[in-house]
Motif scaffolding. Structure first.
Motif, PDB file in Angstrom:
ATOM      1  N   PHE A   1       0.729  -1.239   0.089  1.00 18.98           N
ATOM      2  CA  PHE A   1       0.049   0.070   0.132  1.00 18.98           C
ATOM      3  C   PHE A   1       0.777   1.241  -0.079  1.00 18.98           C
ATOM      4  N   GLY A   2       2.077   1.097   0.229  1.00 22.14           N
ATOM      5  CA  GLY A   2       3.049   2.266   0.477  1.00 22.14           C
ATOM      6  C   GLY A   2       2.536   3.199   1.570  1.00 22.14           C
ATOM      7  N   VAL A   3       2.330   2.536   2.675  1.00 21.76           N
ATOM      8  CA  VAL A   3       2.000   3.393   3.874  1.00 21.76           C
ATOM      9  C   VAL A   3       2.665   2.533   4.923  1.00 21.76           C
ATOM     10  N   SER A   4       2.748   3.121   6.316  1.00 29.73           N
ATOM     11  CA  SER A   4       3.512   2.537   7.219  1.00 29.73           C
ATOM     12  C   SER A   4       2.748   1.427   7.993  1.00 29.73           C
ATOM     13  N   GLU A   5       3.600   0.741   8.608  1.00 29.70           N
ATOM     14  CA  GLU A   5       3.076  -0.495   9.417  1.00 29.70           C
ATOM     15  C   GLU A   5       2.000  -0.050  10.298  1.00 29.70           C
ATOM     16  N   ASP A   6       2.180   1.154  11.109  1.00 29.41           N
ATOM     17  CA  ASP A   6       1.326   1.733  12.063  1.00 29.41           C
ATOM     18  C   ASP A   6       0.001   1.807  11.361  1.00 29.41           C
ATOM     19  N   THR A   7       0.011   2.469  10.149  1.00 29.95           N
ATOM     20  CA  THR A   7      -1.329   2.705   9.457  1.00 29.95           C
ATOM     21  C   THR A   7      -2.024   1.484   9.264  1.00 29.95           C
ATOM     22  N   VAL A   8      -1.217   0.359   8.802  1.00 28.75           N
ATOM     23  CA  VAL A   8      -1.883  -0.833   8.336  1.00 28.75           C
ATOM     24  C   VAL A   8      -2.441  -1.250   9.752  1.00 28.75           C
ATOM     25  N   ARG A   9      -1.649  -1.610  10.877  1.00 23.81           N
ATOM     26  CA  ARG A   9      -2.179  -1.917  12.053  1.00 23.81           C
ATOM     27  C   ARG A   9      -3.534  -1.151  12.583  1.00 23.81           C
ATOM     28  N   ARG A  10      -3.438   0.119  12.209  1.00 26.82           N
ATOM     29  CA  ARG A  10      -4.907   0.653  12.611  1.00 26.82           C
ATOM     30  C   ARG A  10      -5.922   0.398  11.871  1.00 26.82           C
ATOM     31  N   ASP A  11      -5.773  -0.181  10.506  1.00 26.80           N
ATOM     32  CA  ASP A  11      -6.668  -0.821   9.455  1.00 26.80           C
ATOM     33  C   ASP A  11      -7.209  -1.771  10.114  1.00 26.80           C
ATOM     34  N   LEU A  12      -6.287  -2.814  10.543  1.00 27.62           N
ATOM     35  CA  LEU A  12      -6.658  -4.098  11.028  1.00 27.62           C
ATOM     36  C   LEU A  12      -7.427  -3.986  12.476  1.00 27.62           C
ATOM     37  N   ARG A  13      -7.104  -3.099  13.278  1.00 24.17           N
ATOM     38  CA  ARG A  13      -7.661  -2.798  14.529  1.00 24.17           C
ATOM     39  C   ARG A  13      -9.234  -2.454  14.081  1.00 24.17           C
ATOM     40  N   GLU A  14      -9.487  -1.443  13.324  1.00 28.60           N
ATOM     41  CA  GLU A  14     -10.956  -0.987  12.887  1.00 28.60           C
ATOM     42  C   GLU A  14     -11.710  -2.339  12.226  1.00 28.60           C
ATOM     43  N   LEU A  15     -11.037  -2.903  11.511  1.00 31.14           N
ATOM     44  CA  LEU A  15     -11.724  -4.079  10.887  1.00 31.14           C
ATOM     45  C   LEU A  15     -12.144  -5.303  12.009  1.00 31.14           C
ATOM     46  N   ALA A  16     -10.861  -5.465  12.831  1.00 26.27           N
ATOM     47  CA  ALA A  16     -11.231  -6.376  13.915  1.00 26.27           C
ATOM     48  C   ALA A  16     -12.552  -5.852  14.883  1.00 26.27           C
ATOM     49  N   ALA A  17     -12.495  -4.495  15.094  1.00 21.84           N
ATOM     50  CA  ALA A  17     -13.719  -4.097  15.928  1.00 21.84           C
ATOM     51  C   ALA A  17     -14.845  -4.273  15.398  1.00 21.84           C
ATOM     52  N   GLU A  18     -14.997  -4.325  14.028  1.00 16.22           N
ATOM     53  CA  GLU A  18     -16.213  -4.543  13.134  1.00 16.22           C
ATOM     54  C   GLU A  18     -16.522  -6.090  13.056  1.00 16.22           C
ATOM     55  N   GLY A  19     -15.796  -6.937  13.711  1.00 19.80           N
ATOM     56  CA  GLY A  19     -15.742  -8.501  13.565  1.00 19.80           C
ATOM     57  C   GLY A  19     -15.583  -8.872  12.231  1.00 19.80           C
ATOM     58  N   ARG A  20     -14.689  -8.022  11.418  1.00 20.14           N
ATOM     59  CA  ARG A  20     -14.300  -8.468   9.734  1.00 20.14           C
ATOM     60  C   ARG A  20     -13.152  -9.261   9.990  1.00 20.14           C
ATOM     61  N   LEU A  21     -12.273  -9.397  10.918  1.00 19.49           N
ATOM     62  CA  LEU A  21     -11.395 -10.333  10.899  1.00 19.49           C
ATOM     63  C   LEU A  21     -10.751 -10.625  12.248  1.00 19.49           C
ATOM     64  N   GLN A  22      -9.750 -11.500  12.413  1.00 21.10           N
ATOM     65  CA  GLN A  22      -9.064 -11.799  13.744  1.00 21.10           C
ATOM     66  C   GLN A  22      -7.781 -11.529  13.738  1.00 21.10           C
ATOM     67  N   ARG A  23      -7.128 -10.329  14.451  1.00 25.51           N
ATOM     68  CA  ARG A  23      -5.867 -10.057  14.492  1.00 25.51           C
ATOM     69  C   ARG A  23      -5.045 -11.089  15.297  1.00 25.51           C
ATOM     70  N   VAL A  24      -3.843 -11.403  14.657  1.00 28.96           N
ATOM     71  CA  VAL A  24      -2.704 -12.388  15.248  1.00 28.96           C
ATOM     72  C   VAL A  24      -1.543 -11.521  15.028  1.00 28.96           C
ATOM     73  N   HIS A  25      -0.409 -12.105  15.813  1.00 32.04           N
ATOM     74  CA  HIS A  25       0.978 -11.556  15.799  1.00 32.04           C
ATOM     75  C   HIS A  25       1.262 -11.447  14.439  1.00 32.04           C
ATOM     76  N   GLY A  26       1.688 -10.016  13.952  1.00 32.89           N
ATOM     77  CA  GLY A  26       2.133  -9.778  12.676  1.00 32.89           C
ATOM     78  C   GLY A  26       1.117  -9.667  11.512  1.00 32.89           C
ATOM     79  N   GLY A  27      -0.152  -9.970  11.774  1.00 36.26           N
ATOM     80  CA  GLY A  27      -1.006  -9.855  10.807  1.00 36.26           C
ATOM     81  C   GLY A  27      -2.398 -10.035  11.052  1.00 36.26           C
ATOM     82  N   ALA A  28      -3.108 -10.810  10.248  1.00 31.41           N
ATOM     83  CA  ALA A  28      -4.777 -11.036  10.530  1.00 31.41           C
ATOM     84  C   ALA A  28      -5.063 -12.317   9.807  1.00 31.41           C
ATOM     85  N   LEU A  29      -6.052 -13.020  10.318  1.00 28.67           N
ATOM     86  CA  LEU A  29      -6.779 -14.146   9.693  1.00 28.67           C
ATOM     87  C   LEU A  29      -8.276 -13.650   9.635  1.00 28.67           C
TER      88      LEU A  29
END
Length: 251
Positions: A29-57
């Protein structure tokens, strides 16, 4: 790339690959990992994914309250339940987990079947109370209301005295790399303990649980020997599970 576009790309990658890594996404995406982690946090809060160490499932949809889950995938669960019930031989000692598929399983048992069912689910025990030839052993403990099963130290202690032929395990997630998972810490511990008390563990799952994960890991796929899944399951989801060594039976 807009936030909404990144999130869609993340979900598309999860569906395609079964997992995403934050580092790889930040490069893509050409963005920082912090930006990606924020995206993952928000998607996890919506129940769209399960965060794991280093990424998501992919997140399992099977974490809703019991009353809601009873109306999910009913036809598929009935097929799985019938296939599971047919595995029970006369005279066997069988552990039956809690959950909506297990409730259907006990309804499928032949009225002349002679067997012993061990369960930590009061609902399963009550459903079998009128069966003329099945002995029921009910394991007690603290009631986990989400799934209506007994959990805790007392339940685990009672299980240590059991030697069963089969254990029908209910899960909320089956993933080739993340293994078997569920939505409660104590329930995961109980399921793991039950698997250790049976000669064969059979996982019951409809297709919506494949390639997904929940917060609490029960164990690797090799904790079980067999997976029963409805015949409508996508071959792309089943193949990695078979490759990992689990026998997959379609219902």
């Amino acid at each position: 790339m807009l936030t909404s576009q990144r999130k869609k790309a993340i979900l598309d990658a999860l569906e395609r690959d079964g997992q995403v890594l934050a580092g790889a996404l930040s490069v893509e995406f050409g963005v920082s990992e912090d930006t990606v982690r924020r995206d993952l946090r928000e998607l996890a809060a919506e129940g769209r994914l399960q965060r794991v160490h280093g990424g998501a499932l992919p997140a399992s949809p099977a974490v809703a309250p019991l009353a809601q889950r009873q109306d999910m995938d009913v036809a598929a669960k009935q097929r799985v339940a019938r296939k599971a019930a047919a595995m029970i031989e006369p005279g066997q000692v069988v552990i039956v987990d809690g959950g909506t598929t297990s409730a259907l399983l006990v309804q499928c048992l032949a009225p002349d079947l002679q067997a012993t069912v061990v369960t930590h689910s009061p609902s399963v025990a009550v459903a079998l109370a009128a069966h003329p030839s099945i002995d029921v052993v009910l394991i007690g403990g603290k009631l986990y209301k989400h799934s209506l099963v007994a959990v805790g130290a007392a339940a685990v202690e009672a299980m240590s005295h059991i030697h069963a032929d089969l254990y029908f395990m209910g899960v909320t997630g089956v993933h080739a790399k993340a293994g078997l998972s569920t939505g409660d810490f104590e329930e995961a511990y109980v399921k793991r303990a039950l698997a250790q008390r049976a000669a064969e563990t059979v996982v019951l799952a409809c297709a919506s649980k494949l390639n997904t994960a929940s917060p609490y890991r029960i164990g690797e796929l090799d904790l079980a020997q067999t997976l029963i899944v409805d015949a409508g399951a996508d071959a792309r989801l089943v193949k990695p599970i078979e490759k990992a060594g689990l026998t997959v039976v379609k219902a």
